[in-house]
Design an enzyme around this catalytic site. Structure first.
Site, PDB file in Angstrom:
ATOM      1  N   HIS A 195       0.826  -1.217   0.000  1.00 44.07           N
ATOM      2  CA  HIS A 195       0.000   0.000   0.000  1.00 44.07           C
ATOM      3  C   HIS A 195       0.861   1.269   0.000  1.00 44.07           C
ATOM      4  O   HIS A 195       0.505   2.271   0.624  1.00 44.07           O
ATOM      5  CB  HIS A 195      -0.953   0.036   1.207  1.00 44.07           C
TER       6      HIS A 195
ATOM      7  N   HIS B  99      -3.874   0.980  12.012  1.00 41.01           N
ATOM      8  CA  HIS B  99      -3.627  -0.276  12.727  1.00 41.01           C
ATOM      9  C   HIS B  99      -4.954  -0.969  13.009  1.00 41.01           C
ATOM     10  O   HIS B  99      -5.809  -0.404  13.692  1.00 41.01           O
ATOM     11  CB  HIS B  99      -2.900   0.029  14.036  1.00 41.01           C
TER      12      HIS B  99
ATOM     13  N   ASN C 277     -10.318  -2.886   2.463  1.00 37.59           N
ATOM     14  CA  ASN C 277     -10.005  -2.878   1.032  1.00 37.59           C
ATOM     15  C   ASN C 277     -11.277  -2.630   0.224  1.00 37.59           C
ATOM     16  O   ASN C 277     -12.374  -2.620   0.779  1.00 37.59           O
ATOM     17  CB  ASN C 277      -9.422  -4.233   0.612  1.00 37.59           C
TER      18      ASN C 277
HETATM   19 FE1  HDE Z   1      -2.423  -4.802   5.479  1.00 35.94          FE
HETATM   20  N1  HDE Z   1      -0.617  -3.974   5.926  1.00 35.94           N
HETATM   21  N2  HDE Z   1      -1.725  -6.620   5.992  1.00 35.94           N
HETATM   22  N3  HDE Z   1      -4.162  -5.690   4.872  1.00 35.94           N
HETATM   23  N4  HDE Z   1      -3.116  -3.041   4.903  1.00 35.94           N
HETATM   24  C1  HDE Z   1      -0.285  -2.683   5.786  1.00 35.94           C
HETATM   25  O1  HDE Z   1       0.847  -1.389   7.372  1.00 35.94           O
HETATM   26  C2  HDE Z   1      -0.598  -6.845   6.697  1.00 35.94           C
HETATM   27  C3  HDE Z   1      -4.481  -7.004   4.949  1.00 35.94           C
HETATM   28  C4  HDE Z   1      -4.375  -2.749   4.460  1.00 35.94           C
HETATM   29  O2  HDE Z   1      -3.267   3.497   4.092  1.00 35.94           O
HETATM   30  C5  HDE Z   1       1.048  -2.352   6.371  1.00 35.94           C
HETATM   31  O3  HDE Z   1       1.261   0.776   7.802  1.00 35.94           O
HETATM   32  C6  HDE Z   1      -0.497  -8.234   7.043  1.00 35.94           C
HETATM   33  C7  HDE Z   1      -5.881  -7.208   4.704  1.00 35.94           C
HETATM   34  C8  HDE Z   1      -4.465  -1.365   4.082  1.00 35.94           C
HETATM   35  O4  HDE Z   1      -1.591   3.323   5.484  1.00 35.94           O
HETATM   36  C9  HDE Z   1       1.491  -3.675   6.999  1.00 35.94           C
HETATM   37  C10 HDE Z   1      -1.605  -8.842   6.515  1.00 35.94           C
HETATM   38  C11 HDE Z   1      -6.391  -5.964   4.461  1.00 35.94           C
HETATM   39  C12 HDE Z   1      -3.204  -0.834   4.324  1.00 35.94           C
HETATM   40  C13 HDE Z   1       0.346  -4.604   6.621  1.00 35.94           C
HETATM   41  C14 HDE Z   1      -2.373  -7.813   5.868  1.00 35.94           C
HETATM   42  C15 HDE Z   1      -5.303  -5.030   4.566  1.00 35.94           C
HETATM   43  C16 HDE Z   1      -2.390  -1.903   4.839  1.00 35.94           C
HETATM   44  C17 HDE Z   1       2.016  -1.696   5.426  1.00 35.94           C
HETATM   45  C18 HDE Z   1      -1.993 -10.289   6.563  1.00 35.94           C
HETATM   46  C19 HDE Z   1      -7.838  -5.601   4.101  1.00 35.94           C
HETATM   47  C20 HDE Z   1      -2.749   0.587   4.058  1.00 35.94           C
HETATM   48  C21 HDE Z   1       2.177  -0.277   5.904  1.00 35.94           C
HETATM   49  C22 HDE Z   1      -1.999 -10.837   7.847  1.00 35.94           C
HETATM   50  C23 HDE Z   1      -8.763  -5.905   5.152  1.00 35.94           C
HETATM   51  C24 HDE Z   1      -2.984   1.465   5.246  1.00 35.94           C
HETATM   52  C25 HDE Z   1       1.393  -0.192   7.101  1.00 35.94           C
HETATM   53  C26 HDE Z   1      -2.578   2.888   4.925  1.00 35.94           C
HETATM   54  C27 HDE Z   1      -1.066  -1.741   5.223  1.00 35.94           C
HETATM   55  C28 HDE Z   1       0.344  -5.897   6.996  1.00 35.94           C
HETATM   56  C29 HDE Z   1      -3.579  -8.102   5.176  1.00 35.94           C
HETATM   57  C30 HDE Z   1      -5.505  -3.627   4.356  1.00 35.94           C
HETATM   58  C31 HDE Z   1       2.842  -4.168   6.638  1.00 35.94           C
HETATM   59  C32 HDE Z   1       0.643  -8.864   7.811  1.00 35.94           C
HETATM   60  C33 HDE Z   1      -6.630  -8.544   4.739  1.00 35.94           C
HETATM   61  C34 HDE Z   1      -5.671  -0.639   3.525  1.00 35.94           C
HETATM   62  O5  HDE Z   1       1.571  -3.586   8.385  1.00 35.94           O
END
Ligand code: HDE
Length: 730
Positions: A86, A350, A159
């Site tokens: 993202h 978060h 999402n």
């Molecule tokens: Fe994320 N995801 N994600 N994700 N995610 C990040 O956090 C992660 C997942 C989502 O505009 C990171 O600050 C793991 C699902 C959005 O700043 C990180 C897993 C969904 C955003 C991270 C998922 C999301 C992130 C990268 C699986 C939809 C952007 C930078 C266990 C429900 C937020 C940050 C923004 C961002 C980890 C799966 C949505 C690395 C480990 C499912 C919208 O922490």
């Protein structure tokens, strides 16, 4: 001149106290432009910012030059690591307000008090591309909402698709490594059409439902403002009596859900890679505030196992026909950030930021996310005090015994930084549940430690099938073409074949259509995943939800074309005008569009004034060279003597040809029709001068009939029915 946002920063009686507090909190950290003196970071006024300090005019620079050193050192450190996923995103401020109290469902204050406006910050993003990549990549979009509530910050980090690729967080690094550019050559940027992605996917049957969404037009939205949002996981809502219910969160855009065509998306990526970012920014600057309704699907505890699939499985959605979405409140984005880096880039969302009344479930993907989001900020924002950055600061008071660390802002007075304590009257004190203390829902747990998934997670194809079969014929064709495109770029025949095997489990016709384009026949057996711990599915006894396995089951909520016509408000129409154009006709068209909230934008042979038949000059916002029809929702060509020149202009021909090809509403009057003919756009039919299709409006003038036809077609978003014949004239 300094830019002025339409929403004033001064405290406003029209905003809630909380919204005013957030605005003022950000304001107090903002360096507003104005009459100021240039200084160093330590406040020393600078006398010369044009020349470094040298030993003689042609001599070496002096180390003593504290201004030069400070300026360059700061510059050297301006970048922080981009988000690992993202990375590319844009954001806006706004407010959320619930329609009526949801106290029977939750004790969360922002969901129980209809009089309360809660400030929000919302960031939209793509997933795979880096910070500078294009907005129009075929990808999932992030939809992250930070609610600054009076009881603490709640982040709904969702999402624009309601399911996910994987069931267990342990596979997330693998998924992301597979989709990101390949590690040896960093190719391709922001694209899933490459071997490593499909290699991984073809070995992960659980990803098939999400792959259907990703290959659908949902992955190429027309605008952030026209996307749905989903919390994806099942959460809990807990009321003041401690009763818990399962909930899925939705965001429903008031402008409808719309996408562009794939050819168009690729062209936009070249013509304006900032298309979505610009669209969001401009809409807010123009006061056309984007709005979404918050939707809830509620499932009672007793019905946890009644749906036929596991609520903890993030590769499943709850069909809206099974559990309707209740629309409970409205989100409005009404203010652009002042500074991209300070706000959008430093925003730290978060999934673990919840407030009393909202709780988690044991979805194994959700559980893994709970760890990841703080962890990633520690490296990205440089330490444990990122919650003190203005955009991340809660509006609820923050008191605890956490201390020190890199870049600490708060000056915590006194000698007590522990609890319990007697020296400081045992402050800060814990809050009772009645006083708003967060109490985790006491879910009974028990079990053996295992590395396993339940059999209720094994059905990987029935919802993929439901999604595919719920699409209209044109949407299905787009999905098939997307798979042909993506898998056509894969070099490994084994990977291609494994994918076609999976597709055969979803829908035979889908598999054979894709297989044909790859030169493959359709194998009967499902692809066996190489890893024995990942269930292969394919066996009907694994299909928990028999109704969803039934080929006749469809959910119309999953189709975008099932929900037109819709409003055309905020849509942009390119009106091609050349010398001597029909001023009255263009004025009538502009007026009709404005009455519906849409805008006519004049595009001329050159920028600046174009003289019309009333001898007045009208400002063309763009020339045919500085814009393209892919950046507009519809195109009209005005009558006039100069219009004949368009027929000799390859850019003008391309302009209207693309608009027609992308199934947009197109209109032409008088001489303007010649441009359509030059572009092979059918304007004549055997039975006289009846226009060729419902979205092509032509006439001698922009008459009320021509305008009505044009505007009505715009409300349908696109005339996809035009596509099957496109190979003939275009
Ligand atoms: Fe994320 N995801 N994600 N994700 N995610 C990040 O956090 C992660 C997942 C989502 O505009 C990171 O600050 C793991 C699902 C959005 O700043 C990180 C897993 C969904 C955003 C991270 C998922 C999301 C992130 C990268 C699986 C939809 C952007 C930078 C266990 C429900 C937020 C940050 C923004 C961002 C980890 C799966 C949505 C690395 C480990 C499912 C919208 O922490």
């Amino acid at each position: 001149m300094a830019r002025r946002s339409p929403v004033s920063r001064a405290a406003s009686p029209r905003r809630s106290a909380a919204a005013n507090a957030k605005v003022q909190q950000l304001e107090s950290s903002t360096d507003q432009p104005g009459d100021t003196t240039l200084t160093t970071n330590h406040g020393v006024a600078i006398n010369d910012d044009q020349n470094s300090l040298k030993a003689g005019e042609r001599g070496p620079s002096l180390l003593e030059d504290f201004h030069l050193r400070e300026k360059i050192t700061h510059f050297d450190h301006e970048r922080i690591p981009e988000r690992v996923v993202h990375a590319r995103g844009s954001a806006a401020h706004g407010v959320f307000q619930v329609y009526k109290s949801l106290a029977t469902l939750t004790k969360a204050g922002f969901l129980t008090d209809p009089g309360r406006e809660t400030p929000v910050f919302v960031r939209f993003s793509t997933v795979a591309g880096s910070r500078g990549s294009t907005d129009l990549a075929r990808d999932v979009r992030g939809f992250a909402v930070k609610f600054y509530t009076d009881e603490g910050t709640f982040d709904l980090v969702g999402n624009n698709m309601p399911v996910f690729f994987i069931q267990d967080a342990i596979k997330f690094p693998d998924l992301i490594h597979a989709v990101k550019p390949e590690p040896d050559n960093e190719i391709p940027q922001a694209a899933s059409a490459h071997d490593t992605f499909w290699d991984f996917i073809s070995a992960m049957p659980e990803s098939m439902h999400m792959v259907m969404w990703l290959m659908s037009d949902r992955a190429i939205p027309r605008s952030f403002r026209m996307m749905e949002g989903f919390g994806v996981h099942t959460f809990r809502l807990v009321n003041a009596n401690g009763t818990s219910r399962f909930v899925k969160f939705h965001w429903k855009p008031l402008l409808g859900v719309h996408s562009v065509a794939w050819d168009e998306a690729q062209k936009i990526s070249g013509k304006d890679p900032d298309f979505h970012r610009r669209d969001l920014w401009e809409a807010i600057e123009e006061g056309k505030f984007p709005e979404w309704e918050l939707g809830l699907q509620i499932v009672e505890e007793k019905d946890e196992f009644a749906l036929g699939f596991d609520l903890l499985d993030p590769t499943k959605l709850i069909p809206e026909e099974l559990v309707p979405v209740q629309r409970v409140g409205k989100l409005t984005l009404n203010r652009n950030p002042d500074n991209f880096f300070a706000e959008t880039e430093q925003a730290a969302f978060h999934i673990g930021h919840v407030v009393p009344g909202i709780d988690f479930t044991n979805d194994p993907l959700l559980q893994g996310r709970l760890f990841s989001y703080t962890d990633t900020q520690l490296i990205r924002l440089g330490g444990p005090n990122f919650h003190e950055i203005p955009i991340n600061r809660a509006i609820a008071p923050v008191h605890n015994n956490q201390r020190d660390g890199h870049m600490r802002q708060t000056i915590s007075a006194g000698n007590v930084s522990y609890g319990p304590n007697t020296l400081g009257d045992n402050q800060p004190a814990q809050a009772t549940a009645a006083a708003g203390g967060y109490v985790t829902f006491p879910e009974p747990l028990g079990g053996t430690k295992v590395r396993q998934r339940g059999a209720s997670f094994f059905d990987h194809y029935s919802q993929a099938r439901m999604f595919f079969r719920s699409q209209s014929a044109p949407e299905q064709q787009h999905l098939i073409k997307a798979l042909r495109f993506e898998l056509g770029k894969v070099k490994s025949p084994d990977v291609q074949e494994r994918m076609v095997r999976h597709l055969a489990q979803i829908d035979k016709e889908l598999a054979s259509s894709v297989g044909r384009a790859l030169g493959l026949t359709v194998p009967a057996k499902p692809a066996a995943p190489p890893n024995h711990s990942i269930p292969a599915d394919g066996d009907p006894k694994n299909h928990q939800h028999r109704e969803l396995a039934d080929p006749t089951i469809v959910s119309s909520a999953l189709s975008m074309t099932a929900h037109v016509p819709g409003p055309i408000a905020t849509r942009k129409v390119a009106v091609l005008v050349a010398d001597g154009f029909d001023a009255a006709g263009v004025a009538a068209l502009t007026k009709a569009l404005a009455a519906r909230g849409a805008a006519a934008v004049l595009v001329g042979p050159h920028v600046g004034q174009v003289v019309a038949d009333d001898n007045k000059g009208y400002a063309a916002a763009f020339s045919i060279l500085t814009t393209s029809s892919v950046l507009f929702d519809a195109v009209a060509v005005a009558d006039g003597p100069g219009a004949a020149d368009w027929t000799r202009d390859v850019d003008a021909i391309e302009f209207v040809k693309d608009a027609y090809r992308h199934c947009k509403a197109v209109a032409a009057s008088g001489e303007g029709i010649k441009l359509f003919r030059a572009a092979d756009i059918p304007v004549d039919e055997p039975e006289g001068d009846r226009p060729a299709d419902a979205a092509t409006a032509v006439g001698d003038r922009f008459t009320p009939q021509v305008i009505k036809r044009f505007v009505t077609a715009m409300a349908d978003h696109r005339l996809w029915a035009r596509e099957p014949g496109l190979h003939l004239p275009i």
